[in-house]
Scaffold this motif. Structure first.
Motif, PDB file in Angstrom:
ATOM      1  N   PHE A 118     -12.196   1.108  -6.401  1.00 49.15           N
ATOM      2  CA  PHE A 118     -12.320   1.074  -4.944  1.00 49.15           C
ATOM      3  C   PHE A 118     -13.785   1.076  -4.524  1.00 49.15           C
ATOM      4  O   PHE A 118     -14.615   1.745  -5.139  1.00 49.15           O
ATOM      5  N   PHE A 150       2.279   1.819  -3.419  1.00 55.82           N
ATOM      6  CA  PHE A 150       1.194   2.188  -4.332  1.00 55.82           C
ATOM      7  C   PHE A 150       0.821   3.654  -4.153  1.00 55.82           C
ATOM      8  O   PHE A 150       0.682   4.395  -5.130  1.00 55.82           O
ATOM      9  N   GLU A 163      -4.989   4.444 -12.882  1.00 52.63           N
ATOM     10  CA  GLU A 163      -4.706   3.542 -11.754  1.00 52.63           C
ATOM     11  C   GLU A 163      -5.870   3.530 -10.765  1.00 52.63           C
ATOM     12  O   GLU A 163      -6.291   2.475 -10.302  1.00 52.63           O
ATOM     13  N   GLU A 174      -8.944   1.845 -12.375  1.00 52.17           N
ATOM     14  CA  GLU A 174      -8.765   0.402 -12.542  1.00 52.17           C
ATOM     15  C   GLU A 174      -8.942  -0.346 -11.221  1.00 52.17           C
ATOM     16  O   GLU A 174      -9.390  -1.486 -11.211  1.00 52.17           O
ATOM     17  N   LYS A 175      -8.567   0.288 -10.120  1.00 51.81           N
ATOM     18  CA  LYS A 175      -8.711  -0.350  -8.802  1.00 51.81           C
ATOM     19  C   LYS A 175     -10.177  -0.512  -8.417  1.00 51.81           C
ATOM     20  O   LYS A 175     -10.503  -1.374  -7.618  1.00 51.81           O
ATOM     21  N   ASN A 183       0.811  -1.225   0.000  1.00 51.82           N
ATOM     22  CA  ASN A 183       0.000   0.000   0.000  1.00 51.82           C
ATOM     23  C   ASN A 183       0.839   1.268   0.000  1.00 51.82           C
ATOM     24  O   ASN A 183       0.507   2.235  -0.689  1.00 51.82           O
TER      25      ASN A 183
END
Length: 190
Positions: free
Chosen positions: A30, A6, A24, A27-28, A3
């Motif tokens: 969340f 990242f 990014e 794409e995650k 983490n």
């Protein structure tokens, strides 16, 4: 990738290649719990920092402390940001954008974190080299606008920064007009 690395890489990309940072984040995908946590934490820390600096560097003339309390300030920032998320999502969709509220919210929540770090940088410059503060603020303002437009461009999939800047301007303007209308309606009862 852990983490910490990242987040470090995401912050670097946000400053130097914001479209890649936005990709990014998107794409995650969340969950809302993570987005809300980042959003609320960044607003609370920003508010605490803002009021702490205001109390230590009290100057002549009006200040934030004279007009607001931290809770009111934080709620105002949160509410306005959420409203802007909605209006930018809606406005972007009217122009053919594909973004949803959650994507815009995730990007603006992360942008709050980036803004927090940049604001801390401004306060550091203010403490160390006050004469450069105005210049630093102008640079960071335009840098932040570039990041914001790049984030929105990636979210909506326009691939046209000018179109995105127009959508962002219209979305923010719409939010301002609607908020002013709501405040005006609320004041009629008083």
């Amino acid at each position: 990738m852990n983490n910490a690395s990242f987040i470090t890489n995401l912050f670097k990309f946000s400053l130097l290649d914001p479209k890649e940072a936005a990709k990014e984040i998107l794409e995650k995908d969340f969950p809302y719990e993570v987005i809300w946590s980042i959003f609320i934490a960044s607003i609370c820390v920003t508010t605490a920092m803002q009021f702490a600096v205001e109390s230590f560097m009290k100057q002549d003339g009006p200040s934030l402390i004279d007009f607001s309390r931290p809770s009111v300030f934080a709620c105002t920032i949160a509410g306005t940001t959420l409203f802007v998320c909605g209006t930018i999502t809606w406005t972007g969709q009217r122009f053919g954008g594909q973004s949803k509220f959650k994507s815009i919210f995730a990007l603006l929540a992360w942008l709050q974190v980036v803004q927090l770090v940049l604001q801390a940088l401004i306060y550091t410059v203010l403490a160390l080299v006050p004469i450069l503060t105005a210049f630093a603020q102008i640079v960071i303002l335009f840098w932040s606008m570039w990041i914001f437009v790049a984030f929105m461009d990636t979210a909506h999939g326009f691939e046209n920064m000018f179109k995105t800047a127009l959508v962002a301007l219209l979305g923010i303007s719409l939010a301002g007009v609607l908020l002013l209308f709501i405040v005006s309606l609320m004041s009629f009862g008083n």
